[in-house]
Design a protein around this motif. Structure first.
Motif, PDB file in Angstrom:
ATOM      1  N   ALA A  93      78.534 130.199 -18.776  1.00  0.00           N
ATOM      2  CA  ALA A  93      77.923 130.948 -17.667  1.00  0.00           C
ATOM      3  C   ALA A  93      76.457 131.269 -17.949  1.00  0.00           C
ATOM      4  CB  ALA A  93      78.713 132.240 -17.398  1.00  0.00           C
ATOM      5  N   LYS A 102      73.788 131.598 -16.318  1.00  0.00           N
ATOM      6  CA  LYS A 102      73.036 132.485 -15.422  1.00  0.00           C
ATOM      7  C   LYS A 102      73.468 133.939 -15.539  1.00  0.00           C
ATOM      8  CE  LYS A 102      72.227 128.855 -11.970  1.00  0.00           C
ATOM      9  NZ  LYS A 102      72.453 128.436 -10.556  1.00  0.00           N
ATOM     10  N   ALA A 103      74.558 134.199 -16.234  1.00  0.00           N
ATOM     11  CA  ALA A 103      75.057 135.575 -16.380  1.00  0.00           C
ATOM     12  C   ALA A 103      74.511 136.164 -17.676  1.00  0.00           C
ATOM     13  CB  ALA A 103      76.583 135.584 -16.385  1.00  0.00           C
ATOM     14  N   ARG A 159      75.505 141.614 -16.696  1.00  0.00           N
ATOM     15  CA  ARG A 159      76.678 141.201 -15.907  1.00  0.00           C
ATOM     16  C   ARG A 159      77.909 141.041 -16.793  1.00  0.00           C
ATOM     17  NH1 ARG A 159      75.789 136.312 -12.241  1.00  0.00           N
ATOM     18  NH2 ARG A 159      77.514 137.247 -11.060  1.00  0.00           N
ATOM     19  N   ASP A 165      79.249 129.111 -14.107  1.00  0.00           N
ATOM     20  CA  ASP A 165      78.663 130.270 -13.431  1.00  0.00           C
ATOM     21  C   ASP A 165      79.502 130.698 -12.230  1.00  0.00           C
ATOM     22  OD1 ASP A 165      76.225 131.056 -14.849  1.00  0.00           O
ATOM     23  OD2 ASP A 165      75.514 129.049 -14.366  1.00  0.00           O
ATOM     24  N   GLN A 166      80.050 129.723 -11.523  1.00  0.00           N
ATOM     25  CA  GLN A 166      80.911 130.055 -10.387  1.00  0.00           C
ATOM     26  C   GLN A 166      82.193 130.732 -10.850  1.00  0.00           C
ATOM     27  OE1 GLN A 166      81.197 126.100  -8.747  1.00  0.00           O
ATOM     28  NE2 GLN A 166      79.623 126.469  -7.211  1.00  0.00           N
ATOM     29  N   PHE A 192      82.496 132.659 -13.482  1.00  0.00           N
ATOM     30  CA  PHE A 192      82.152 134.050 -13.812  1.00  0.00           C
ATOM     31  C   PHE A 192      82.082 134.900 -12.544  1.00  0.00           C
ATOM     32  CE2 PHE A 192      79.304 137.574 -14.357  1.00  0.00           C
ATOM     33  CZ  PHE A 192      79.649 138.093 -15.590  1.00  0.00           C
ATOM     34  N   ALA A 193      81.334 134.413 -11.546  1.00  0.00           N
ATOM     35  CA  ALA A 193      81.172 135.164 -10.307  1.00  0.00           C
ATOM     36  C   ALA A 193      82.506 135.383  -9.606  1.00  0.00           C
ATOM     37  CB  ALA A 193      80.199 134.433  -9.382  1.00  0.00           C
ATOM     38  N   SER A 194      83.355 134.359  -9.623  1.00  0.00           N
ATOM     39  CA  SER A 194      84.657 134.455  -8.967  1.00  0.00           C
ATOM     40  C   SER A 194      85.541 135.512  -9.633  1.00  0.00           C
ATOM     41  CB  SER A 194      85.350 133.088  -8.995  1.00  0.00           C
ATOM     42  OG  SER A 194      86.660 133.169  -8.474  1.00  0.00           O
ATOM     43  N   LEU A 204      84.570 138.070 -11.576  1.00  0.00           N
ATOM     44  CA  LEU A 204      83.987 139.402 -11.404  1.00  0.00           C
ATOM     45  C   LEU A 204      84.298 139.942 -10.023  1.00  0.00           C
ATOM     46  CD1 LEU A 204      82.243 141.523 -12.853  1.00  0.00           C
ATOM     47  CD2 LEU A 204      80.240 140.444 -11.833  1.00  0.00           C
ATOM     48  N   GLU A 205      84.203 139.097  -9.027  1.00  0.00           N
ATOM     49  CA  GLU A 205      84.494 139.518  -7.656  1.00  0.00           C
ATOM     50  C   GLU A 205      85.976 139.859  -7.496  1.00  0.00           C
ATOM     51  OE1 GLU A 205      83.650 140.695  -3.898  1.00  0.00           O
ATOM     52  OE2 GLU A 205      82.232 140.095  -5.473  1.00  0.00           O
ATOM     53  N   ARG A 242      86.622 143.398  -8.820  1.00  0.00           N
ATOM     54  CA  ARG A 242      85.959 144.532  -8.196  1.00  0.00           C
ATOM     55  C   ARG A 242      86.849 145.327  -7.241  1.00  0.00           C
ATOM     56  NH1 ARG A 242      80.167 141.529  -7.518  1.00  0.00           N
ATOM     57  NH2 ARG A 242      79.136 142.487  -9.315  1.00  0.00           N
TER      58      ARG A 242
END
Length: 337
Positions: free
Chosen positions: A217, A219-220, A224, A256-257, A259-261, A263-264, A267
């Motif tokens: 990841a 970009k993280a 983050r 990176d996707q 990680f974002a997935s 984390l979302e 939440r």
């Protein structure tokens, strides 16, 4: 023309044309508006410059480059990468080596326990690419101690393809877990003592199965990853994360996707848990905090308000469970199944 000039000419395009503009100079005159393409070109120029420097170092040091079967080379003592199946940069490396060959040798040492075998210090991606292409890998062989090996590994990888934050964190933790002195870890990562402490703390806060599933990841950054680590401390969060990383949709994403997935996905449940109930006694004392999740209810007693009450409740659990299972409420619940 000197050997140094010849090597430089391989990457600058100035062989036989000393006044010709270099690719960098020509690129500066081009304004296409394709920002991502320009960034990739500049990154390639920078990589070529580093390649020239490494080749010059190897020429000046007199290192002899051997061709070795990738099957005869084992990985380093400590992994410094988090690799996933979807890795466009690795696929690009395979294509590059297939078309142009291996530009920079890897570094290996004679295997410390197995005659005729080697152990890689750095160049694991080139080693994997050579294995994929079924070709020999070009390698410099040097006698290295364990400490020398991991320091060379860290420094080369930091210069050639910088480790992401979480890769640095896990590299630091793995080095520490292997028993390397903190000074070796600091040298390998080119950082200070405080940075190493932060890296190790972060790696210990992220379960390995989750870190490996997400991958580097790039970009993280630290902030983050710290957010993810904080969310994983909540009840049921690790179980939720483990369910997410097993999903087919998650596995099809790049790092990176992923990680974002994840984390979302964490939440909503975490935000829900932040709305907590308080159990207030008849005399107004806030005796316990109640957290309700999808699969469990957590009851946390305040020892300052009601000392030892939690222990008392624990001793009553058998009786409470028996009373509950014999109650009309239980029968009504079962009848609805």
């Amino acid at each position: 023309m000197s050997r140094k000039d010849t090597v430089e000419a391989l990457f600058t395009g100035r062989l036989g044309a000393p006044n010709a503009p270099s690719p960098v100079e020509r690129a500066e005159r081009v304004r296409t508006g394709a920002i991502s393409a320009m960034g990739a070109s500049l990154a390639q120029f920078s990589e070529n410059a580093k390649t020239v420097a490494r080749l010059q170092d190897q020429i000046s040091s007199g290192d002899r480059v051997l061709e070795i079967d990738p099957a005869d080379v084992d990985a380093s003592l400590v992994s410094d990468r988090l690799m996933i199946e979807v890795d466009p940069t690795f696929e690009a490396l395979v294509v590059s080596m297939a078309e142009s060959g291996q530009q920079v040798p890897i570094l290996v040492r004679p295997h410390p326990t197995e005659a005729g075998r080697y152990q890689a210090a750095y160049g694991h991606r080139r080693l994997r690419a050579a294995s994929r292409l079924k070709i020999k890998v070009q390698a410099v062989v040097r006698p290295l101690s364990d400490a020398d090996l991991v320091v060379a590994q860290g420094k080369e990888n930091l210069e050639r393809r910088d480790l992401s934050f979480i890769e640095r964190a896990w590299f630091a933790r793995r080095l520490e877990d292997r028993g390397f002195d903190r000074s070796v870890v600091i040298t390998a990562l080119s950082c200070d003592k405080a940075d190493v402490s932060r890296y190790v703390a972060m790696a210990r806060a992220i379960p390995e199965i989750i870190a490996i599933s997400i991958g580097p990841a790039p970009k993280a950054g630290r902030a983050r990853w710290a957010e993810l680590a904080e969310k994983l401390q909540h009840a049921d969060a690790v179980a939720t994360a483990e369910a997410v990383i097993r999903q087919t949709e998650f596995l099809s994403l790049d790092s990176d996707q992923r990680f974002a997935s994840l984390l979302e996905a964490l939440r909503p449940s975490v935000e829900h848990k932040k709305t907590q109930e308080m159990w207030v006694a008849k005399d107004g004392r806030k005796v316990a905090r109640v957290q309700r999740g999808a699969e469990r209810v957590v009851l946390a007693f305040d020892e300052k308000v009601a000392p030892a009450f939690g222990d008392y409740v624990l001793r009553q659990l058998d009786a409470l469970l028996a009373a509950y299972e014999g109650s009309t409420e239980t029968g009504a619940r079962d009848s609805k199944r």
